[in-house]
Write an enzyme that holds these catalytic residues in place. Structure first.
Site, PDB file in Angstrom:
ATOM      1  N   HIS A 273       0.860  -1.187   0.000  1.00 37.61           N
ATOM      2  CA  HIS A 273       0.000   0.000   0.000  1.00 37.61           C
ATOM      3  C   HIS A 273       0.895   1.235   0.000  1.00 37.61           C
ATOM      4  O   HIS A 273       1.684   1.449   0.922  1.00 37.61           O
ATOM      5  CB  HIS A 273      -0.938   0.002   1.202  1.00 37.61           C
ATOM      6  CG  HIS A 273      -2.096  -0.938   1.053  1.00 37.61           C
ATOM      7  ND1 HIS A 273      -2.708  -1.555   2.121  1.00 37.61           N
ATOM      8  CD2 HIS A 273      -2.758  -1.370  -0.058  1.00 37.61           C
ATOM      9  CE1 HIS A 273      -3.695  -2.328   1.681  1.00 37.61           C
ATOM     10  NE2 HIS A 273      -3.741  -2.222   0.359  1.00 37.61           N
TER      11      HIS A 273
ATOM     12  N   GLU B  27       1.816   3.901   2.929  1.00 38.69           N
ATOM     13  CA  GLU B  27       2.310   3.399   4.204  1.00 38.69           C
ATOM     14  C   GLU B  27       3.838   3.438   4.229  1.00 38.69           C
ATOM     15  O   GLU B  27       4.515   2.416   4.202  1.00 38.69           O
ATOM     16  CB  GLU B  27       1.749   1.995   4.439  1.00 38.69           C
ATOM     17  CG  GLU B  27       0.224   1.990   4.511  1.00 38.69           C
ATOM     18  CD  GLU B  27      -0.398   0.603   4.450  1.00 38.69           C
ATOM     19  OE1 GLU B  27       0.345  -0.406   4.518  1.00 38.69           O
ATOM     20  OE2 GLU B  27      -1.639   0.513   4.323  1.00 38.69           O
TER      21      GLU B  27
ATOM     22  N   ARG C  10      -3.005   5.015  -2.357  1.00 39.54           N
ATOM     23  CA  ARG C  10      -2.913   3.678  -1.768  1.00 39.54           C
ATOM     24  C   ARG C  10      -2.687   2.575  -2.807  1.00 39.54           C
ATOM     25  O   ARG C  10      -1.941   1.625  -2.569  1.00 39.54           O
ATOM     26  CB  ARG C  10      -4.210   3.398  -1.001  1.00 39.54           C
ATOM     27  CG  ARG C  10      -4.452   1.962  -0.552  1.00 39.54           C
ATOM     28  CD  ARG C  10      -5.839   1.862   0.070  1.00 39.54           C
ATOM     29  NE  ARG C  10      -6.295   0.504   0.292  1.00 39.54           N
ATOM     30  CZ  ARG C  10      -6.299  -0.115   1.465  1.00 39.54           C
ATOM     31  NH1 ARG C  10      -5.832   0.512   2.531  1.00 39.54           N
ATOM     32  NH2 ARG C  10      -6.769  -1.349   1.586  1.00 39.54           N
TER      33      ARG C  10
ATOM     34  N   GLU D 252       0.629  -4.758  11.160  1.00 44.84           N
ATOM     35  CA  GLU D 252       0.305  -3.339  11.051  1.00 44.84           C
ATOM     36  C   GLU D 252       1.197  -2.613  12.050  1.00 44.84           C
ATOM     37  O   GLU D 252       1.070  -2.808  13.264  1.00 44.84           O
ATOM     38  CB  GLU D 252      -1.178  -3.076  11.373  1.00 44.84           C
ATOM     39  CG  GLU D 252      -2.161  -3.708  10.398  1.00 44.84           C
ATOM     40  CD  GLU D 252      -2.381  -2.877   9.142  1.00 44.84           C
ATOM     41  OE1 GLU D 252      -1.879  -1.728   9.095  1.00 44.84           O
ATOM     42  OE2 GLU D 252      -3.057  -3.375   8.224  1.00 44.84           O
TER      43      GLU D 252
ATOM     44  N   HIS E  92       2.407  -3.806   6.914  1.00 49.91           N
ATOM     45  CA  HIS E  92       1.510  -2.679   6.669  1.00 49.91           C
ATOM     46  C   HIS E  92       1.598  -1.661   7.805  1.00 49.91           C
ATOM     47  O   HIS E  92       2.308  -1.865   8.784  1.00 49.91           O
ATOM     48  CB  HIS E  92       0.056  -3.172   6.566  1.00 49.91           C
ATOM     49  CG  HIS E  92      -0.251  -3.956   5.336  1.00 49.91           C
ATOM     50  ND1 HIS E  92      -0.865  -3.411   4.230  1.00 49.91           N
ATOM     51  CD2 HIS E  92      -0.022  -5.254   5.031  1.00 49.91           C
ATOM     52  CE1 HIS E  92      -1.018  -4.325   3.299  1.00 49.91           C
ATOM     53  NE2 HIS E  92      -0.504  -5.473   3.758  1.00 49.91           N
TER      54      HIS E  92
END
Length: 413
Positions: free
Chosen positions: A173, A176, A230, A374, A299
């Site tokens: 993405h 990020e 994104r 994440e 992520h």
């Protein structure tokens, strides 16, 4: 004079972007009942909001709201009794504050791992790492992106046949930024490993593959045009004016199911068919060719350590085993800087998601130890994490990754 021009280039890479966010805000909403969810859904249908975290379950949700819509959005939320806080007062100021004034860096001499780097810098850095450590690092190029940019993995290996491997994937993405930065740090930790260190002991028994930027078109676009981009940058013949596909909804694992969108303008658009994107198709083939024993898709943000499944609440056959490793990874993260990452299956820990890397790697790629993380933070900065948090974030992330790696060398993955 030349030095001044170069220093200005890294600052202007964002300030000259085609899309600006002056006065935009990120709001954190606190839905607590069904009526609140209905209200937020109506809000989404009537205003061009950008979800930074998904609306799922009784928990906060972060939305990016354009300046022109802020007064009406706030009135709507108050009238419908949805509580909220302003987390980012001005998105454009936060973007400007995220990067430091510095000269562009194209080799390892004085390379600053605590800065965010352009795609050109990242490519040059990979070349420099290979040149500096020719007996340890090699390029595993596996094709080109939609716009013709190189798709590259760095293989870190001491040589020898039959060693198990671990693939670390970052930057799928585009917005990020902390994830490519953490991947570069991971490479640094491995290539600079001293005799007797845990990293060196791991390299004696296994190989690592690191993809620093698996969505290079999108990442480059976040520097040149739209910091909040994104998706990929592919064009479609569908008649839609919208560009790109969410590369983490494009894998052939319950493709098109819950947690993905069939609207080309959605941030979670799954694409016309599974593996429609060069970036996902070629990474799929790469995984099948190297047959890693472990895989992690990195992520941001939310501070989570997860495993299959995303598309269903049904537990995988290895749920207890994967959960044990995830709990140990979260404990290693906590021991590093005191951050409490939550561990669990994707679908029940963050939100339902179909067509994602981790599920495909587990079900179709033959990767038992398949994870997704994440990284920092939990919303105060969101995608605009300051550079002073790159190193601690990378340290704790790599601590969690080493837990998985030890299971690889022990033959349990």
């Amino acid at each position: 004079m030349k030095v001044l021009v170069v220093i200005l280039l890294v600052v202007c890479a964002l300030s000259e972007a085609k899309r600006f966010f002056h006065g935009d805000q990120v709001l954190r909403l606190y839905p607590t009942e069904e009526q609140h969810f209905q209200s937020i859904t109506i809000l989404e249908e009537n205003f061009p909001i950008d979800y930074w975290t998904d609306l799922h379950g009784i928990r906060p949700v972060d939305i990016h709201v354009p300046k022109k819509d802020l007064p009406r959005v706030k009135v709507f939320l108050r009238r419908n009794r949805v509580n909220f806080d302003v987390f980012i007062e001005d998105v454009q100021k936060a973007i400007a504050n995220q990067v430091s004034d510095r000269a562009l860096q194209f080799d390892l001499s004085g390379f600053d791992y605590n800065s965010y780097h352009t795609l050109a810098e990242i490519y040059a850095w990979t070349d420099s790492v290979i040149a500096e450590y020719p007996d340890l690092v090699s390029a595993e190029d596996f094709g080109s992106s939609y716009e013709g940019r190189l798709l590259r993995a760095l293989k870190i290996s001491k040589g020898g046949e039959g060693k198990p491997s671990f693939l670390i994937n970052c930057g799928i993405h585009a917005r990020e930024w902390i994830t490519p930065a953490s991947c570069m740090y991971a490479v640094k930790y491995l290539v600079e490993a001293k005799d007797g260190s845990e990293e060196n002991n791991l390299l004696n028994q296994m190989d690592f593959y690191v993809i620093v930027s698996s969505n290079p078109d999108g990442y480059d676009y976040t520097w040149s045009d739209d910091r909040m981009w994104r998706k990929t940058r592919s064009l479609r013949d569908s008649g839609s004016i919208c560009i790109g596909v969410d590369p983490n909804r494009n894998w052939d694992s319950n493709f098109g199911g819950e947690g993905s969108s069939n609207s080309p303008c959605s941030a979670t658009y799954h694409g016309p068919v599974a593996f429609s994107e060069q970036e996902t198709l070629l990474q799929r083939d790469f995984i099948l060719s190297i047959k890693p024993k472990a895989y992690i898709d990195v992520h941001a943000y939310s501070e989570l350590w997860m495993y299959p499944y995303g598309y269903t609440e049904k537990l995988s056959a290895d749920n207890d085993f994967l959960g044990k490793i995830a709990d140990e990874s979260a404990a290693a993260v906590f021991a590093t800087h005191g951050k409490r990452y939550q561990a669990g299956p994707v679908g029940t820990t963050i939100y339902p998601a179909s067509g994602i890397t981790v599920d495909w790697a587990y079900d179709e790629g033959g990767v038992r130890c398949s994870y997704t993380s994440e990284l920092r933070d939990t919303g105060r900065y969101g995608f605009l994490l300051p550079e002073n948090q790159i190193q601690p974030t990378s340290e704790e992330s790599f601590a969690g990754i080493k837990v998985i790696a030890n299971y690889v060398v022990n033959g349990q993955c």
